[in-house]
Design an enzyme around this catalytic site. Structure first.
Site, short mmCIF file in Angstrom:
data_model
loop_
_atom_site.label_atom_id
_atom_site.label_comp_id
_atom_site.label_asym_id
_atom_site.label_seq_id
_atom_site.Cartn_x
_atom_site.Cartn_y
_atom_site.Cartn_z
N GLU A 1 -3.23 -8.95 -2.62
CA GLU A 1 -2.09 -8.43 -3.05
C GLU A 1 -2.51 -7.62 -4.15
OE1 GLU A 1 1.75 -11.93 -2.75
OE2 GLU A 1 0.33 -11.78 -4.58
N CYS B 1 6.67 -13.39 -11.15
CA CYS B 1 6.78 -13.27 -9.59
C CYS B 1 8.05 -13.83 -8.91
CB CYS B 1 5.66 -13.94 -8.93
SG CYS B 1 3.95 -13.41 -9.27
N HIS C 1 6.82 -1.06 4.07
CA HIS C 1 7.92 -0.61 2.95
C HIS C 1 9.41 -1.31 3.48
CE1 HIS C 1 5.10 2.84 2.21
NE2 HIS C 1 5.90 3.04 1.30
#
Length: 118
Positions: free
Chosen positions: A108, A25, A69
């Site tokens: 997520e 991550c 985005h």
């Protein structure tokens, strides 16, 4: 207590810069986020709602215009944008505009959720 929820979706990238460099991550990566806002009221309004779902449209516009985005580290100017952090952010955003907000959950991945509920 009456409770309702509404779900919102967006895709964005982030990077958890405080993690060790070998942590997956710590690398730039993205998610297809799911945000669930929960509202509650002891009594229904004159129309029989906790709140009309349409009144949550400003959250959809906020997400679409500012987060979808995008690279969240840049958007928020922060190096640790976690699902937990996002849950609190969305809670604060919603609570300031929709007093019936009691919790926000952020996913997520299909198997993970973070929730902020004061």
């Amino acid at each position: 207590m009456f409770r309702i929820t509404k779900e919102f979706h967006f895709s964005a990238s982030h990077q958890l810069c405080r993690l060790p460099p070998d942590h997956q991550c710590a690398r730039l990566h993205g998610h297809n986020y799911v945000v669930v806002v929960e509202l509650a009221a002891a009594e229904l309004n004159a129309f029989g709602f906790v709140r009309d779902y349409h009144e949550l449209s400003p959250l959809k516009r906020y997400i679409d215009d500012n987060l979808d985005h995008r690279h969240l580290n840049v958007v928020f100017g922060h190096d640790a944008i976690t699902a937990e952090w996002l849950a609190k952010h969305f809670f604060d955003w919603c609570k300031a505009r929709i007093p019936e907000t009691v919790a926000v959950r952020v996913s997520e991945t299909p198997k993970t959720w973070a929730e902020y509920r004061p």
